[in-house]
Each structure stands twice: as C-alpha cells, then as structure tokens.
Design an enzyme around this catalytic site. Sequence first.
Site, PDB file in Angstrom:
ATOM      1  N   PHE A 127       0.844  -1.185   0.000  1.00  0.00           N
ATOM      2  CA  PHE A 127       0.000   0.000   0.000  1.00  0.00           C
ATOM      3  C   PHE A 127       0.891   1.251   0.000  1.00  0.00           C
ATOM      4  CE2 PHE A 127      -2.685   3.271   1.792  1.00  0.00           C
ATOM      5  CZ  PHE A 127      -3.807   3.127   1.008  1.00  0.00           C
ATOM      6  N   ASP A 204       1.632  -5.401   7.915  1.00  0.00           N
ATOM      7  CA  ASP A 204       0.499  -4.488   7.791  1.00  0.00           C
ATOM      8  C   ASP A 204      -0.757  -5.360   7.645  1.00  0.00           C
ATOM      9  OD1 ASP A 204      -1.584  -2.920   6.771  1.00  0.00           O
ATOM     10  OD2 ASP A 204      -0.232  -1.576   5.703  1.00  0.00           O
ATOM     11  N   TYR A 229     -10.769   0.878  10.012  1.00  0.00           N
ATOM     12  CA  TYR A 229     -11.940   1.417   9.312  1.00  0.00           C
ATOM     13  C   TYR A 229     -12.413   0.571   8.145  1.00  0.00           C
ATOM     14  CZ  TYR A 229      -8.157   3.786   6.646  1.00  0.00           C
ATOM     15  OH  TYR A 229      -7.025   4.088   5.941  1.00  0.00           O
ATOM     16  N   LYS A 230     -11.798  -0.558   7.926  1.00  0.00           N
ATOM     17  CA  LYS A 230     -12.243  -1.445   6.847  1.00  0.00           C
ATOM     18  C   LYS A 230     -13.198  -2.480   7.443  1.00  0.00           C
ATOM     19  CE  LYS A 230      -7.939  -0.567   4.372  1.00  0.00           C
ATOM     20  NZ  LYS A 230      -8.522   0.233   3.282  1.00  0.00           N
ATOM     21  N   ARG A 378     -12.375  -2.926  -7.741  1.00  0.00           N
ATOM     22  CA  ARG A 378     -12.164  -3.772  -6.576  1.00  0.00           C
ATOM     23  C   ARG A 378     -13.507  -3.964  -5.900  1.00  0.00           C
ATOM     24  NH1 ARG A 378      -8.123  -1.735  -1.808  1.00  0.00           N
ATOM     25  NH2 ARG A 378      -9.978  -0.530  -1.329  1.00  0.00           N
TER      26      ARG A 378
END
Lengths: 406, 406
Positions: A127, A204, A229-230, A378
């Site tokens: 990322f 991560d 937050y995912k 995605r």
Amino acid sequence: VSWSRAGVVELDRVDPLAQYRRRFVIDDDALVYLDGNSLGRLSIDTRDRVVAALDQEWGHSLISSWEDRWLDLPTRIGDLLGTTLLGADTGEVVVNDSTTIALYKAVAAALDARPHRSAVVIDEDNFPTDRYVVASLAEQRGLDVRWIPEAGPEGVAVDAVVERLDDDVALTVLSHVDYRSAAILDIDAITKAAHEVGALALWDLCHSVGVVPTDLHASDVDLAVGCTYKYLSSGPGAPAFTYVRRDLQAQLRQPIWGWFGRADQFEMAPGYEPSPGIASWLTGTPGILSLVAVEPSVALVAEAGVESIRRKSEKLTALAVDLYDQWLGDLGWTLQSPRDPARRGSHVTVSHPAARQAMADLVELGVIPDFRRPDGIRLGLAPLTTRYTDVYDGLQRLASVTPTRS
Amino acid sequence: VSWSRAGVVELDRVDPLAQYRRRFVIDDDALVYLDGNSLGRLSIDTRDRVVAALDQEWGHSLISSWEDRWLDLPTRIGDLLGTTLLGADTGEVVVNDSTTIALYKAVAAALDARPHRSAVVIDEDNFPTDRYVVASLAEQRGLDVRWIPEAGPEGVAVDAVVERLDDDVALTVLSHVDYRSAAILDIDAITKAAHEVGALALWDLCHSVGVVPTDLHASDVDLAVGCTYKYLSSGPGAPAFTYVRRDLQAQLRQPIWGWFGRADQFEMAPGYEPSPGIASWLTGTPGILSLVAVEPSVALVAEAGVESIRRKSEKLTALAVDLYDQWLGDLGWTLQSPRDPARRGSHVTVSHPAARQAMADLVELGVIPDFRRPDGIRLGLAPLTTRYTDVYDGLQRLASVTPTRS
C-alpha cells in the site's frame, strides 16, 4: 457452476451471519455496497457509542470523562482487539494515531533495534503509505531499500522475499493481504525467513484484520500495524492499532515521545521516561470521538467471530469469481485476484480497459465498488453486511455496463 | 476593589458575549466549570455536525463522502482557522494529527532546514509534550538542548531567550501562553531575536488560540502548532493545527511521508512526491469524526470574534485576581499568574499546600477547576461559556474549603 439469482437468494437465506446486517445503520436496503474494505459500514452500537461520547461524556461530564472513560481507551481497545482477533495477549496492542504514524513509529523502532543493519525489504505492491513511510526513513537514514517487484494476482512469493534477505536486512515490511489483488502472503514462512537472518518482521494487517484470521503469536510476528476502518467498521480514518510482541517491548523504543507515552504522565516531570509496556507506544492526546467508535465496532466483529466471518468471506469471493467466469471473462475483464480461496482475502479485483467508465455507470445503477487506477475495479465483500445477492446484482450490473467488443 | 455578588451579576447582565453561552450544550446550568482550557464545552453546532457526519455522511453516503465532504477538511478548516484567528493567509494552516505529532514534524523539519546547527532553545516551563518531543529528537540527533530555567509567574523573559541564542541555534520552541502561569511571552521580540541569529521560531499556541489574538504574519512567526480542544471547543483530543509561513514552505519538509501528503494521492504511484504547499504536511488518513468537530467550533469562535473574546477574558481573569486578593491571599494561597492583565492569558493559577484536598472538596461543591501537581489550582476562564458569576462562586467556594491556619 452457473448461478441463478434464485440460487444466490438461497445462499442468503441460509447464511448464519445474515442476522448481523440488521445490526448496522442501513437506510437504503437496495444499495449494493461493495466497498466495505475502503470504509466499513456504521453499526448501530457504534453510532450509539459516539453519540453517548458527545452528549454524556463530553457534553455533560466534561473533563471528568478523561479519567473515568477515556484515558485507558487506547490500551483497553488494544486488549480487546488483540485477544479476540489477532492472537495476541493483553498488553501487546494499542490503538492510536493514523496507520501512517503507527507505521512510521514501528519501522523507526525496528531500525533502531538493528543499528548495524541498513536494508529494508518491501514490495512494490505494498500500500502506498507503507512505501512512502519506508522511503522517508530511507532518505533520513540512508537505507538500502530492497524492492520486491510487482507480483501480480498471486501476490509476493516467499522466495521473492528470501532472495533479498541477508544479514544486512533490519526489517521486512509486507502486507498480510495485498490491497489490490487480495493475495494472502505466507506470514508464517516469511516471518520465519526474516528471523533466520536476524531481521524483524513487520506486518500491515489493514486488509486482513477482522476478516482473515491471524494468530500473531503462532506466526511469531514481531510488529504489526493495521487500520480499523475497513472490516472493523470503526469509521472514516478511525485510529490504527500497533502490535508489539511482548518479549520485544523492552528492546523496541518508538521515536516520537509525547506526554501520553510517558510514565506518570500527569506528574508532567522533566525528562522522558517511557511508560512500561505497550503504553510507551502512545504519543499525543488521542482523538476521542474517533477512538470511542473502535470499541463497539471491534466487539461486534468479535461477537460474530472471525472464523465464521472468514467462512462467509471465502464463499462471497468464490461467488464473485464464479460470476466473473459466468459473465465477465468473455467481456474482456481480467481477474486480478487469486483463484484459490485459501490464498485470497475478502475482495476481488477485476480489470478492463473501460473500467473507469464502467465504474461511473455502476454508481448510476446503485452499485458502489472501488475504482483502482488505471483500470481496476475492486469488489470489497464485508461478511457482516454484504449479501450474496449484492455480489450477484453487482456483477450482473457490471456485465451490463461493459461495452461489448466490436 | 471589593466585589459583591450583585456587582458580579451585573457584569454578566451587560456582557456582550453572554448570549454565546446559549449556543453550547449545557444541561446543568449550576455547574461552575472552570476547566475550559483543558476541555472546552460542546457547542450545539458541533454536536449537530458530528451527528450529521455519523448518520448522513458515514451511515448513508458511505465512501462517497470522502470525495464530497472529507478529503479537503484538513486544509479547509486550516484556512478558516488561519484567516479568522491566526493572522495567516489561506494555504498556510492545516489541521491533522495530535499536537504531539504536529510538534514532532515541525521540530524535525526545522532542524533539517538548519543542518549545520545543533542547538534548540526551549524552556523548562513548556508543556510536557513539547519538552518530550524535543528530547526525542535531541537523542536521535545529538542536539544541544538549551533549557531556560523555570521562570515563575511572569513567564520566560526575552533576555532569557536571547542569552541562549547564537549561530548554533536552529530553533526556538516556546509556548505563546504558559500552560501553568498563563504568562504571555513576547512573541514579536523573541521571534525577532531568533531570526537575528538565523534560527527559526516555532510557537506552541495551545493556550492562546481563540482567546489571545495572534497575528502570525505581523509577528513574523516561522512555524506554529496548537490544539483545538481548549478555547476552540473542538472536542477531546481534537486534531491539532500546523502553521508554516508560506515563504518557508518550499524549504521545510516534514519527515513522515504518508499517502495524504503525496501529490496525486490516488495515483498511488511509486516514489514520494510531496503535495504542493501546506498539504505536504498531511501524513495519514485523518480521523474524520474528530476532525469534523473542528470546523463549526472554530466558526463559532470566529463569529464571536477573538478581539471581543479577549476583552472578556481580561475582565474574567482580572475578576479572579481581585477575588484572590479579597479572599485567598490571607488564607495562604499564592498567585502564580501575572498581575498585569496584558501579560496574562485566560487562566489564573493559585497555589496552596492544601490544594489537592481543596480540589476534591470543590468538586463536591459543583466547581470544576484543574489541579496541577504538586499544589496548583488552575482556573480556566473560557469567555464564550464562563460567566462572571462562575468566577465569583468558584473562588468563594475555594475560600470556603481552604483550611484556616491554626
């Protein structure tokens, strides 16, 4: 397999997690939301908790809430998250700061713990913020950054890491689940290989936490960072977590010393003395309105259970791949995620030269996936809120907006 | 002057800012809250904005709120704050991260901009997190930290700074208003002195922003950092602001590179290229539930006007000093703040060997000040919510709980 909508409706009917959707604020039941991996939905518990923090804790109780409710949140939520979802013990996880800040502290601390080594192994697929954090520390310290080239849908192979490891490597920085392909990296084998050359392994977990089980102790992970937050649905920009293995805590010292990480904080004494244990990873005053949202959100995921969530996740992504085969392959789409569900996180990426226009058209049809430049779409499948019919309807509409080849 | 309660009631009656108290969530009008400088009260606008962010922006609009509402918040709120309260231009202030993180970035960037200098001037009176941030960078970089000794109620004198300045000094780190004494430092003279030796001047505005007017351009300040949860009432741990003078922005590069500070963020491209201007001071994903609270809170302060707020603040603290003289001096209390209102921020600190017990007794009587170890009581007077009668009632009760000397 060829799926009919009736067959997919049946999957929802027998879904043991279907009831969890009712625990979320969903005012438009027809919306096909396939971006729960960018921003997870708001749960009712979380909504109520934030409003209570506003009205009761801040508005009514004012400063006394610091001592009564807020001061221990970073470590209390860390304990909840660590013990229910990460395979950690109490005292190994803390929740605070953004993922970027958490990464910076973890990478810097690891480098400091290997002062005679100057190399970091990281992948070009990682990322962006992970790459940029490493780049900033590389510039500051003259590091040798060993980039693993883009690996495609199957993700970074163990060998690609191993061939870059030697006794100059201080640290590996890799994502458990790739943010584009959803490939699951072999956390056990890579961590073991890093340790064999005396390096530390930082993972991560942004795209795995809450949806792909992790057992940080069993995997012997040194440091881990992830956002909430995912799949943890803790809100836009909700604070990140940091895991530091207990037996490393005395050796690893994070570089940003602030009053929340100091022993006897309210003595406000001269000189810096870190708090014992994981609390030394705190720095400044945490943003409470964001932080309070994490606790009920994590509790809801823990209540559903990450093993059950993983089972549904595998079925959701398998359905997406089946429907890709059924509709999209012939329309010029390419699957950019692993076909083996065991190697795949909870999203599926497909690419097409006309993806950008398709994305805009999908939004018009009430489907929200995530566009990834230059040509990827995605589909993030969040098991507590995504229905099997969302996958069916979303992909059917994606097929419908794809230009047929002339 | 000898004050009667009737005289003080009259002050409230003619107070041009009295109406603003009704703009805040106050469910217990009898509470004497004298800690608005630790945690400012919740305004109704702010409460509504956070609930809208929860229900509409996150709950309903989901991911689309990033582009529609949230992405530009750090710079948009920065512009509002900078142009209405700081004497800055648009494009010079950004709101993000905790104060500690903001300080770390600012100090590190300033040190990098003076690579051949190794000294930092800071005072022992400075707020702990400022001291700890400097200590962490001092350890990492082998700095010479030149400590100004504790200065007492009148605060750090210009000469105490000047005598530590020479051409090895990279930076001064001082607070505009001292967090204990409330002494206002001479920001113009100290900044000028720093510049005369080629050093940069970084000011911590935590205890002045929104209550003591600042004109950062007129004062020629290089860098400033401050929190938004005191007189700006933006909520517990609300994000900090960073000011970087425009003509320094090209020279100063903050050290923590993250995706929110990168040019063309959503290209997610290899290599780090900072955003142009103040946006390069962003790092990770901001905590939106905390960040949204800042905008209406700052807007309310700007609406009332910092000059009007300052006028009431001077009167509030003058009343507190008068009442100290009327009741507390003879009871063994010592005034730890300047007597000259022009030299004083918006709190007043008094000390007494029995302060800790007095603090506990005050809480029982419905008065909430702030205890500062070892023996201080800090009375924070927030002009938009603190009534003159709060000062009267609070100090009268403080006198009533003070043990008489035997």
